[in-house]
Design a protein around this motif. Sequence first.
Motif, PDB file in Angstrom:
ATOM      1  N   ARG A 124      33.058  -2.811  -3.018  1.00 30.42           N
ATOM      2  CA  ARG A 124      32.298  -4.024  -3.329  1.00 30.42           C
ATOM      3  C   ARG A 124      31.252  -4.287  -2.248  1.00 30.42           C
ATOM      4  NH1 ARG A 124      32.497  -8.791  -1.276  1.00 30.42           N
ATOM      5  NH2 ARG A 124      34.442  -8.363  -0.152  1.00 30.42           N
ATOM      6  N   ARG A 125      31.640  -4.160  -0.990  1.00 26.40           N
ATOM      7  CA  ARG A 125      30.715  -4.397   0.124  1.00 26.40           C
ATOM      8  C   ARG A 125      29.622  -3.330   0.167  1.00 26.40           C
ATOM      9  NH1 ARG A 125      33.538  -7.398   4.862  1.00 26.40           N
ATOM     10  NH2 ARG A 125      32.045  -6.252   6.151  1.00 26.40           N
TER      11      ARG A 125
ATOM     12  N   ASP B  52      28.324  -1.680  -2.291  1.00 29.45           N
ATOM     13  CA  ASP B  52      27.338  -1.922  -3.348  1.00 29.45           C
ATOM     14  C   ASP B  52      26.305  -2.962  -2.915  1.00 29.45           C
ATOM     15  OD1 ASP B  52      28.512  -0.075  -5.007  1.00 29.45           O
ATOM     16  OD2 ASP B  52      29.718  -1.544  -6.107  1.00 29.45           O
ATOM     17  N   SER B  53      26.744  -3.918  -2.080  1.00 32.77           N
ATOM     18  CA  SER B  53      25.832  -4.971  -1.590  1.00 32.77           C
ATOM     19  C   SER B  53      25.277  -4.651  -0.204  1.00 32.77           C
ATOM     20  CB  SER B  53      26.577  -6.312  -1.538  1.00 32.77           C
ATOM     21  OG  SER B  53      27.079  -6.660  -2.808  1.00 32.77           O
TER      22      SER B  53
END
Length: 471
Positions: free
Chosen positions: A179-180, A182-183
């Motif tokens: 998740r991190r 991807d950002s």
Amino acid sequence: MKATFHGYLPLQSDEYDALFSEGIVVLDTNALLNLYRYTPKSRRELLNGLEVISKQLWLPHQVGLEFHRRRIDIIREQQSFYNKIEKIILSSADGIRSQIETLSINPFVDIKSTAARIDKFFRELESGLRNEFEESLKEYGISPRADPVIEELMSLYDGKVGDSFSNEEWDEIRKDADRRYDSEIPPGFRDKHKTDEDAKYGDFVIWKQMLNYASQQARPILFVTDDNKEDWWWKSKGQTLGPHPVLREEFRNHTGKTFYAYRTQVFVEKLKERTEGKVSADTLNEVKLISEKQDRYREERENERLLREESLPIAKEVEERRPVKNESISKTRALYRPRFNTVGDLRKITRSLERERELKAAELDMARRRLSAMANDRKIYLTDSVESIDEDVLAAPLLEFTNAVAEMEQANKDYSRASEQYRAALNEQRSLMEIDKSREGERHFRTLAVEAEELHTLSNRQIADRHRKPE
């Protein structure tokens, strides 16, 4: 404002003092592995310096795991270094010999004597370096089975190793990291392309373990790493300003304490100041050189990866537009699969290597001139016997010349290989264009044939209408 933008502000004097007086010092995997790359003297001084701050040292479990998995490879890498030098020497000797053998007989030059002198020089050079290497290897004193470095590190970190994560925690960490990544939230997002889990998630696991331990101990952390990627550091216009602000803010929010990071060479500077001469200036310079070398290696690898990634979409589009049924193109495609898939990329690489070849040719010419000038100054002639010449007189310029010859040969090989790939890519592109033209011509011919048929039909109708008898 200070609390809100803490991550962007310089380290305050009280924070700096707290880091070195009560902070936890965490050495990254690369910082520990570099101990095997230093000379024995520098390694001894650094271990002595770490002994002074041993109460502050702590080892995240992931760092220890990565260190043990890579330790043997790093040791063998140092042991095999002489083989690389020997290969360069032999290649240089072969290159000079082959060039001399191409020369015709000359009344002023004894070709056989010159070749014998060069062979003797290289044999003595190789023998002397081998003896020095064997002595240095004994002094290095490290092998996979007998490793004093690991013994000292085990003593330094006795009782100071963190816990590993459970399988359930690992599952959550993977999800959180993805998740991190991807950002592009640091750390670790620059490793998201890697397939090995340790390589892909290792930095994030180390970060989570530091966060957890700092929370438990209620202490700041000083992180020492030679990883120079943007997911650890705040960079602006090529200049590193400090640890990534997001990391400093996350650490402060999570623990209420300070997080800071240093490159290894900066940490050694600070260690030199605080250990009262246990670390010398020579050791500091060596650490700096090793760090710079590792930076160049990682930068080259990263540039290659980025260039491949940029080429993939173009290559995919070209692949999709290629005719599949044509047998000759299928054969060409099977034979030609360069790493950089576009003609433009190969053209740039070829031109760059051509400039490199020209530069090496100029360096070779300068080395040849210096060697000739030195021989003339010393009144040494190529017709002199081998025994009458002091080898030390010509050792330095001859070695410079042989290195230039080897580099010139390598530049020629690189240029030839790139030129061949470029020509193959260009020929394939032309073949595809010819096929496209022939297909376009065929389509155009069919269109004209249809139009001619339609005109012929219309003409026949008009003639029939004219000759039709009125009712």
